[in-house]
Design an enzyme around this catalytic site. Structure first.
Site, PDB file in Angstrom:
ATOM      1  CB  CYS A 139      -0.922  -0.012   1.226  1.00 55.42           C
ATOM      2  SG  CYS A 139      -1.838   1.531   1.462  1.00 55.42           S
ATOM      3  CE1 TYR A 166      -3.363   7.608  -1.176  1.00 56.21           C
ATOM      4  CE2 TYR A 166      -3.605   5.333  -1.896  1.00 56.21           C
ATOM      5  CZ  TYR A 166      -3.794   6.686  -2.113  1.00 56.21           C
ATOM      6  OH  TYR A 166      -4.415   7.116  -3.261  1.00 56.21           O
ATOM      7  CB  CYS A 167       0.701   1.616   4.341  1.00 60.63           C
ATOM      8  SG  CYS A 167      -1.047   1.177   4.484  1.00 60.63           S
ATOM      9  CG  ASN A 168       5.139   1.468   1.640  1.00 63.10           C
ATOM     10  OD1 ASN A 168       5.331   0.751   2.613  1.00 63.10           O
ATOM     11  ND2 ASN A 168       4.881   0.964   0.444  1.00 63.10           N
ATOM     12  CG  LEU A 200       5.004   2.377   7.558  1.00 64.34           C
ATOM     13  CD1 LEU A 200       5.446   1.109   6.832  1.00 64.34           C
ATOM     14  CD2 LEU A 200       4.844   2.100   9.050  1.00 64.34           C
TER      15      LEU A 200
END
Length: 224
Positions: free
Chosen positions: A88, A90-92, A95
């Protein structure tokens, strides 16, 4: 640029099909439909909120070592961030923003962990590609996410779409359930009380890491 500004810029390019993306409009429409359905379900309203007690957990980190919430809380407050997986974008980006804020969390005595349903191998990829200095924990079957009120099952039409795009969640997660967590961020005091909670069923929306700092400062000043 804020985290949300970066997410919005990526979303605009992705949904417009600008290079290197070439996504059919039907795919975007299906993703929007699934997000709208999850929002309408009211699932986010059932997630943990400030003032609730955090369920304790022990999960393996990206190297397979057990990480216990009780041990982390013995050291100080705890930041817990749930995300979908290394697949994903967006998740990276989230993070990476958390990594940039890590010194501010640590200055207040807080630990930070991120939790996803993916396998340890994919968590190691998350750590490596995003240059992270905090643990990524594997939540098999989204069991801890469920205890936080975040787990949801993908609707059949979204499973069909992911399968057609070769986004193999069972392979990423080592689990055939086709479940994910709603993205959620929690600041937790040493007594296990949730101090700050932000959950959004729209995975393209994420809070700024700094939004949790006032809650952490309050407990830090009381402990001083």
């Amino acid at each position: 640029m804020t985290l949300q500004n970066k997410l919005d810029a990526f979303k605009a390019d992705f949904e417009a099909g600008r290079p290197p993306y070439n996504v059919p409009a039907s795919v975007i429409e299906t993703m929007h439909r699934a997000t709208a359905q999850l929002i309408a379900s009211g699932a986010a309203s059932r997630a943990l909120k400030a003032g609730d007690r955090m369920p304790s957990f022990t999960l393996p980190d990206h190297e397979g070592r057990p990480v216990s919430s009780s041990e982390l809380l013995a050291r100080g407050p705890l930041m817990v961030s749930f995300y979908r997986g290394v697949w994903c974008p967006y998740c990276n980006m989230e993070l990476q923003a958390l990594q940039a804020a890590l010194p501010e969390f640590e200055a207040l005595g807080a630990s930070l962990v991120a939790i996803s349903p993916q396998t340890a191998a994919n968590s190691r990829k998350s750590v490596r590609e995003n240059k992270l200095d905090f643990p990524i924990l594997s939540d098999a079957g989204n069991e801890v996410a469920a205890a936080f009120g975040l787990r949801f099952a993908l609707p059949d039409y979204l499973v069909e779409l992911y399968t057609s795009l070769k986004n193999d969640l069972p392979g990423f997660n080592g689990d055939p359930s086709w479940t994910l967590p709603m993205p959620g961020r929690f600041a937790v005091g040493q007594d296990g009380t949730v101090l700050y909670a932000e959950v959004n069923p729209d995975y393209t929306r994420r809070p700024e890491p700094e939004e949790a700092l006032p809650a952490l400062r309050r407990v830090s000043s009381r402990a001083a």
